[in-house]
Design a protein around this motif. Structure first.
Motif, PDB file in Angstrom:
ATOM      1  N   ASN A 173       0.502  10.953   2.698  1.00 53.15           N
ATOM      2  CA  ASN A 173       0.012  10.223   1.541  1.00 53.15           C
ATOM      3  C   ASN A 173       0.451  10.881   0.229  1.00 53.15           C
ATOM      4  O   ASN A 173      -0.301  10.969  -0.732  1.00 53.15           O
ATOM      5  N   GLY A 174       1.693  11.350   0.227  1.00 53.18           N
ATOM      6  CA  GLY A 174       2.260  11.934  -0.977  1.00 53.18           C
ATOM      7  C   GLY A 174       1.889  13.373  -1.232  1.00 53.18           C
ATOM      8  O   GLY A 174       2.320  13.967  -2.203  1.00 53.18           O
ATOM      9  N   GLU A 175       1.097  13.962  -0.346  1.00 53.68           N
ATOM     10  CA  GLU A 175       0.643  15.348  -0.513  1.00 53.68           C
ATOM     11  C   GLU A 175       1.230  16.210   0.598  1.00 53.68           C
ATOM     12  O   GLU A 175       1.364  15.755   1.738  1.00 53.68           O
ATOM     13  N   PRO A 176       1.531  17.500   0.307  1.00 59.45           N
ATOM     14  CA  PRO A 176       1.990  18.394   1.377  1.00 59.45           C
ATOM     15  C   PRO A 176       0.969  18.439   2.512  1.00 59.45           C
ATOM     16  O   PRO A 176      -0.239  18.485   2.261  1.00 59.45           O
ATOM     17  N   ALA A 198       9.879  12.988   4.137  1.00 61.40           N
ATOM     18  CA  ALA A 198       9.262  12.068   5.089  1.00 61.40           C
ATOM     19  C   ALA A 198       7.776  12.046   4.742  1.00 61.40           C
ATOM     20  O   ALA A 198       7.149  13.108   4.636  1.00 61.40           O
ATOM     21  N   ASP A 199       7.222  10.856   4.538  1.00 65.80           N
ATOM     22  CA  ASP A 199       5.847  10.734   4.058  1.00 65.80           C
ATOM     23  C   ASP A 199       5.082   9.727   4.907  1.00 65.80           C
ATOM     24  O   ASP A 199       5.471   8.565   5.007  1.00 65.80           O
ATOM     25  N   TRP A 200       4.000  10.191   5.534  1.00 65.64           N
ATOM     26  CA  TRP A 200       3.072   9.303   6.227  1.00 65.64           C
ATOM     27  C   TRP A 200       2.115   8.796   5.157  1.00 65.64           C
ATOM     28  O   TRP A 200       1.386   9.574   4.550  1.00 65.64           O
ATOM     29  N   ALA A 201       2.142   7.491   4.900  1.00 66.12           N
ATOM     30  CA  ALA A 201       1.401   6.954   3.759  1.00 66.12           C
ATOM     31  C   ALA A 201       0.646   5.683   4.140  1.00 66.12           C
ATOM     32  O   ALA A 201       1.130   4.579   3.923  1.00 66.12           O
ATOM     33  N   PRO A 202      -0.534   5.812   4.724  1.00 66.09           N
ATOM     34  CA  PRO A 202      -1.300   4.610   5.047  1.00 66.09           C
ATOM     35  C   PRO A 202      -1.688   3.863   3.774  1.00 66.09           C
ATOM     36  O   PRO A 202      -1.923   4.476   2.736  1.00 66.09           O
ATOM     37  N   HIS A 203      -1.696   2.546   3.864  1.00 62.06           N
ATOM     38  CA  HIS A 203      -2.009   1.693   2.717  1.00 62.06           C
ATOM     39  C   HIS A 203      -3.250   0.881   3.078  1.00 62.06           C
ATOM     40  O   HIS A 203      -3.337   0.348   4.183  1.00 62.06           O
ATOM     41  N   PRO A 204      -4.202   0.757   2.153  1.00 58.49           N
ATOM     42  CA  PRO A 204      -5.456   0.075   2.498  1.00 58.49           C
ATOM     43  C   PRO A 204      -5.286  -1.369   2.961  1.00 58.49           C
ATOM     44  O   PRO A 204      -6.016  -1.824   3.836  1.00 58.49           O
TER      45      PRO A 204
END
Length: 156
Positions: free
Chosen positions: A152-155, A76-82
């Protein structure tokens, strides 16, 4: 009792789900979308009222004609996009597809132009960095039988 005058804004992320499918050599299936450059994992945005696993299964069938069972959640990844805003992305285990079952894979030609299986050590050169980090985490989650949460792809 009246409603408060100033309601606090809440996040309304776009939600997507993808599937990792492996061949007998341990390589992961990637797709080449027709509507944007670069490779991806099979998957896409959820429809209203659809669960992440339902969305992953629907996208897999629409894009590649596969009805592979959707396995456990890997990432599960929280990944805001600009430019696209907040996103919450799920990656599920789609299991193993045998060489004999490969004939079932039929790219739809509208969203997906082609597919190929790739070794994990090729991921960084094929995928955008944020997606590559997510897929490496999914490989690790699958190997350790754990679910990984990323930001954002990082732990986290």
């Amino acid at each position: 009792m009246s409603e408060p005058q100033d309601q606090e804004a809440v996040a309304q992320p776009r939600t997507a789900a993808g599937v990792l499918i492996f061949d007998e050599a341990g390589r992961v299936l990637l797709v080449n979308p027709t509507y944007k450059p670069g490779w991806e994992i099979p998957g896409g945005y959820l429809h209203p009222g659809e669960t992440p696993s339902e969305g992953a299964a629907r996208e897999l069938k629409e894009e590649l004609g596969l009805t592979t069972p959707i396995g456990r959640l890997l990432v599960a990844d929280w990944a805001p996009h600009p430019s696209e805003g907040d996103k919450f992305l799920f990656v599920f285990d789609g299991g193993l597809i045998t060489d004999a079952d490969r004939a079932q894979i039929t790219p739809d030609g509208e969203e997906i132009g082609e597919y190929a299986f790739h070794d994990e050590d090729q991921i960084d050169t094929i995928l955008i960095p944020r997606l590559a980090r997510r897929i490496h985490a999914a490989f690790m989650a699958r190997a350790t039988r754990r679910t990984v949460y990323l930001e954002n792809g990082e732990p986290a």
